[in-house]
Design a protein around this motif. Structure first.
Motif, PDB file in Angstrom:
ATOM      1  N   ASP A 201       0.836  -1.205   0.000  1.00  0.00           N
ATOM      2  CA  ASP A 201       0.000   0.000   0.000  1.00  0.00           C
ATOM      3  C   ASP A 201       0.870   1.254   0.000  1.00  0.00           C
ATOM      4  O   ASP A 201       1.805   1.382   0.799  1.00  0.00           O
ATOM      5  CB  ASP A 201      -0.914   0.016   1.226  1.00  0.00           C
ATOM      6  N   ARG A 202       0.545   2.188  -0.868  1.00  0.00           N
ATOM      7  CA  ARG A 202       1.328   3.424  -0.979  1.00  0.00           C
ATOM      8  C   ARG A 202       1.126   4.313   0.246  1.00  0.00           C
ATOM      9  O   ARG A 202       0.072   4.285   0.896  1.00  0.00           O
ATOM     10  CB  ARG A 202       0.915   4.201  -2.228  1.00  0.00           C
ATOM     11  N   LYS A 203       2.139   5.112   0.532  1.00  0.00           N
ATOM     12  CA  LYS A 203       2.023   6.115   1.587  1.00  0.00           C
ATOM     13  C   LYS A 203       0.988   7.156   1.171  1.00  0.00           C
ATOM     14  O   LYS A 203       0.903   7.538   0.004  1.00  0.00           O
ATOM     15  CB  LYS A 203       3.363   6.808   1.821  1.00  0.00           C
ATOM     16  N   LEU A 204       0.230   7.639   2.137  1.00  0.00           N
ATOM     17  CA  LEU A 204      -0.746   8.685   1.842  1.00  0.00           C
ATOM     18  C   LEU A 204      -0.064  10.004   1.497  1.00  0.00           C
ATOM     19  O   LEU A 204      -0.627  10.829   0.767  1.00  0.00           O
ATOM     20  CB  LEU A 204      -1.679   8.880   3.044  1.00  0.00           C
ATOM     21  N   THR A 205       1.128  10.201   2.037  1.00  0.00           N
ATOM     22  CA  THR A 205       1.924  11.389   1.691  1.00  0.00           C
ATOM     23  C   THR A 205       3.296  10.914   1.206  1.00  0.00           C
ATOM     24  O   THR A 205       4.258  10.873   1.981  1.00  0.00           O
ATOM     25  CB  THR A 205       2.087  12.326   2.906  1.00  0.00           C
TER      26      THR A 205
END
Length: 420
Positions: A201-205
């Motif tokens: 899952d990608r970082k939100l920032t």
């Protein structure tokens, strides 16, 4: 060990504290010293090589003025001393800098006696350091709480005397503002889950977003600093060729842009950067296969999570950023962050409150106030805690009232879910 140790607490003494404590004989000695200087000056003027230049009254005036100046200068260094408490010492620095400073190591201090104004019939409080046969007195203004000083010194291992004071080990910079009383028999820790976000899952920032946020917030200020330096160099190299008007326009314009860019950072830049982070975070959340909720849910709140140790730091760094969902119908709190996910049933919570944290050292009445919504539960046999701040995305002056209102709204949302 830090290069520059930070103080546990600091304050400025009442103005002319030392002079206001001086006994009559001390003032008499100062007066005699000033009179002696005046006599020497008068003799030098009247019987020196330039005696014809001054009338008698002029010589008297100059001599008395010289004596008065000497008496005044003798107290300049003690005009208003700054007192600081460190982990290993208590220091004071006068108005003359290193020429009027002192340091008292903790191991040399036998005990400390704190005096309230009514204890010694003075308009201000004081701190008496006892070294056995000797003592040293430092002033404490009314705005500084003696109980706070006593607690700080007590935690540093000193023996403290203060009428009506009870020792406290807690940090006085952090106080509970609002709290929901929860039952002690909270649900087992298995009901509460806190786990890391999946690696895929990608970082939100992501880093690119962080870079753009920094540019958005600090870019104008950096340009303003560069512009001011460039303007200074240009003025230095072309000063004689420029008119007064051009000098004023160049220098004043560069300075005005710097001030405007600083105001932009305080009133808009940081919040526009936060708004951008929330916008990007929602887009990435929609792409996460293991997300706990949908990115377009209306009841999502962007929040930053802070460790308690950072609450009073001048530059507090969050340990996570993400979206919080309070679901009253399921009596459930969920969080989807950069680092972690939470699944917290209302029955598993052991704490729900707002805590007010004063930034910097203890005892500073003018310190910035921050507000954290704190929830806790049991995890692996230990207490797990999160201090949250709702992200602000609207421009404007972020007053303490604004910060408290944001925390209050989140607190009421959680407490309403818990108590219904």
């Amino acid at each position: 060990m830090p290069l520059i140790p930070s103080s546990q607490m600091s304050w400025n003494e009442p103005i002319f504290f030392v002079a206001r404590l001086r006994e009559p004989w001390g003032w008499s000695w100062r007066g005699l010293m000033g009179l002696g200087v005046a006599i020497v000056m008068f003799i030098a003027i009247r019987f020196g090589g330039n005696a014809q230049q001054f009338e008698l009254w002029q010589a008297l005036g100059i001599s008395l003025a010289a004596g008065a100046v000497l008496v005044i200068l003798a107290d300049v260094s003690n005009f208003q001393r700054e007192v600081s408490i460190y982990k290993d010492s208590i220091n004071y620095v006068g108005s003359a800098g290193t020429w009027s400073m002192g340091e008292f190591k903790m191991e040399h201090i036998r005990n400390v006696k704190l005096l309230r104004p009514e204890d010694w019939n003075r308009p201000f409080a004081a701190m008496l350091l006892n070294f056995g046969d000797e003592g040293f007195l430092l002033g404490v203004p009314k705005k500084v709480e003696l109980d706070t000083i006593a607690n700080v010194l007590h935690r540093l291992g000193l023996s403290v005397q203060l009428e009506g004071w009870e020792p406290s080990e807690s940090d006085t910079r952090v106080q509970v503002k609002d709290e929901v009383v929860l039952p002690k028999d909270a649900a087992p820790a298995a009901d509460a889950r806190i786990w890391p976000v999946d690696a895929q899952d990608r970082k939100l920032t992501p880093p690119v977003t962080m870079g753009l946020m920094i540019t958005m917030a600090l870019g104008p200020l950096l340009l303003g600093l560069i512009g001011l330096i460039a303007a200074g160099i240009y003025l230095f190299m072309n000063w004689s060729d420029l008119s007064i008007l051009n000098r004023s326009l160049i220098g004043g314009g560069a300075f005005a842009f710097l001030v405007a860019s600083f105001l932009y950072l305080i009133l808009a830049g940081q919040f526009l950067a936060s708004r951008y982070a929330v916008h990007v975070g929602r887009k990435i959340l929609a792409q996460r296969p293991g997300a706990l909720f949908l990115s377009d849910d209306e009841n999502l709140r962007p929040v930053e999570v802070f460790d308690r140790t950072a609450w009073t730091s001048v530059a507090a760094k969050s340990i996570d950023f993400g979206f919080l969902q309070v679901d009253p119908s399921r009596r459930l709190i969920q969080f989807e962050g950069n680092e972690n996910r939470w699944h917290l049933p209302a029955a598993a919570l052991t704490t729900c409150r707002i805590e007010e944290a004063h930034v910097g050292s203890e005892g500073n009445a003018e310190a910035e106030k921050r507000y954290y919504v704190v929830i806790s539960t049991h995890r692996d046999g230990e207490t797990w805690e999160a201090g949250m701040q709702p992200s602000r995305i609207h421009v404007g002056n972020d007053t303490k009232e604004e910060r408290y209102d944001r925390a209050k709204r989140l607190f009421e949302e959680i407490s309403s879910m818990i108590t219904t």
